[in-house]
Scaffold this active site. Structure first.
Site, short mmCIF file in Angstrom:
data_model
loop_
_atom_site.label_atom_id
_atom_site.label_comp_id
_atom_site.label_asym_id
_atom_site.label_seq_id
_atom_site.Cartn_x
_atom_site.Cartn_y
_atom_site.Cartn_z
CG ASP A 37 -2.11 0.99 1.28
OD1 ASP A 37 -1.82 2.18 0.87
OD2 ASP A 37 -3.13 0.65 1.35
CD GLN A 101 -14.92 -0.62 -1.71
OE1 GLN A 101 -15.96 -0.59 -1.67
NE2 GLN A 101 -14.20 -1.36 -2.73
CG HIS A 107 -8.88 -3.47 -1.81
ND1 HIS A 107 -9.89 -2.65 -2.46
CD2 HIS A 107 -8.31 -2.72 -0.79
CE1 HIS A 107 -10.11 -1.76 -1.84
NE2 HIS A 107 -9.43 -1.62 -0.68
CG HIS A 109 -6.75 -2.57 3.73
ND1 HIS A 109 -5.97 -1.70 3.38
CD2 HIS A 109 -7.99 -2.54 3.22
CE1 HIS A 109 -6.69 -0.79 2.72
NE2 HIS A 109 -8.04 -1.31 2.70
P1 AMP Z 1 -9.72 1.28 0.61
O1 AMP Z 1 -9.85 2.50 1.12
O2 AMP Z 1 -10.19 0.19 1.61
O3 AMP Z 1 -10.53 1.12 -0.68
O4 AMP Z 1 -8.28 0.86 0.22
C1 AMP Z 1 -7.76 1.36 -0.79
C2 AMP Z 1 -6.24 1.25 -0.56
O5 AMP Z 1 -5.47 1.58 -1.70
C3 AMP Z 1 -5.61 2.48 0.29
O6 AMP Z 1 -5.20 1.70 1.60
C4 AMP Z 1 -4.73 3.31 -0.39
O7 AMP Z 1 -3.73 3.92 0.55
C5 AMP Z 1 -4.34 2.42 -1.25
N1 AMP Z 1 -3.85 2.77 -2.67
C6 AMP Z 1 -4.24 3.84 -3.30
N2 AMP Z 1 -3.43 3.89 -4.24
C7 AMP Z 1 -2.62 3.05 -4.40
C8 AMP Z 1 -1.68 2.81 -5.53
N3 AMP Z 1 -1.54 3.35 -6.52
N4 AMP Z 1 -0.85 1.51 -5.02
C9 AMP Z 1 -1.00 1.16 -3.90
N5 AMP Z 1 -2.07 1.46 -2.92
C10 AMP Z 1 -2.66 2.32 -3.30
#
Ligand code: AMP
Length: 143
Positions: A37, A101, A107, A109
């Site tokens: 992340d 989200q 996904h 975590h």
């Molecule tokens: P969610 O808020 O559960 O949808 O999680 C999305 C996650 O993706 C968050 O923890 C962000 O920090 C992470 N994220 C967003 N863009 C990227 C990226 N380009 N590469 C890796 N992680 C990302």
């Protein structure tokens, strides 16, 4: 965005899967991909996604797809535990904006937890890429 809706092909994780955006990859098999992340809540925060299912959240994904994701989640949680020796590990996922989200490709975590050190969801700054690559290498070595 609500908990219901159509899959957006332009979401960030779809772009990562099409190699239109980079990621710090930790693990990949026929069906799943795990990467660091970039706004980590802790040292070693990873995400696991399905490579073929166009599912926005837990409600949309097939049972088989979910099983494939969770098999990789367990593998990576074990590797993170071995590589990083955290005090605990949070495994979580969010469905719909009100739940937290922000990216609408299902996904999970994996968030290693160290006593007294955990940022809230979506509160961290962008990680240093060298540090993320070092962490990814440590976890890969434990796979
Ligand atoms: P969610 O808020 O559960 O949808 O999680 C999305 C996650 O993706 C968050 O923890 C962000 O920090 C992470 N994220 C967003 N863009 C990227 C990226 N380009 N590469 C890796 N992680 C990302």
């Amino acid at each position: 965005m609500s908990i219901d809706g159509t899959y957006d092909q332009e979401n960030i994780f779809a772009k990562i899967l099409r190699a239109e955006m980079p990621c710090v990859k930790v693990y990949e098999d026929a069906n799943t991909l795990a990467f660091m992340d970039v706004f980590p809540q802790s040292r070693g925060h990873m995400l696991v996604i399905h490579k073929h299912e166009q599912a926005r959240n837990l409600l949309d994904v097939s049972v088989d797809g979910l099983g494939q994701i969770m098999a990789s989640v367990q593998k990576l949680t074990r590797a993170a535990n071995q590589a990083l020796s955290p005090d605990g590990i949070i495994v979580t996922q969010f469905n719909g904006a009100p739940a937290g989200q922000t990216v609408y490709h299902v996904h999970v975590h994996i968030i290693p937890k160290y006593e007294g050190d955990l940022k809230l969801h979506a509160s961290g700054g962008m990680a240093d890429m060298d540090a993320l690559n070092t962490l990814a290498d440590l976890i890969k070595a434990a796979l």
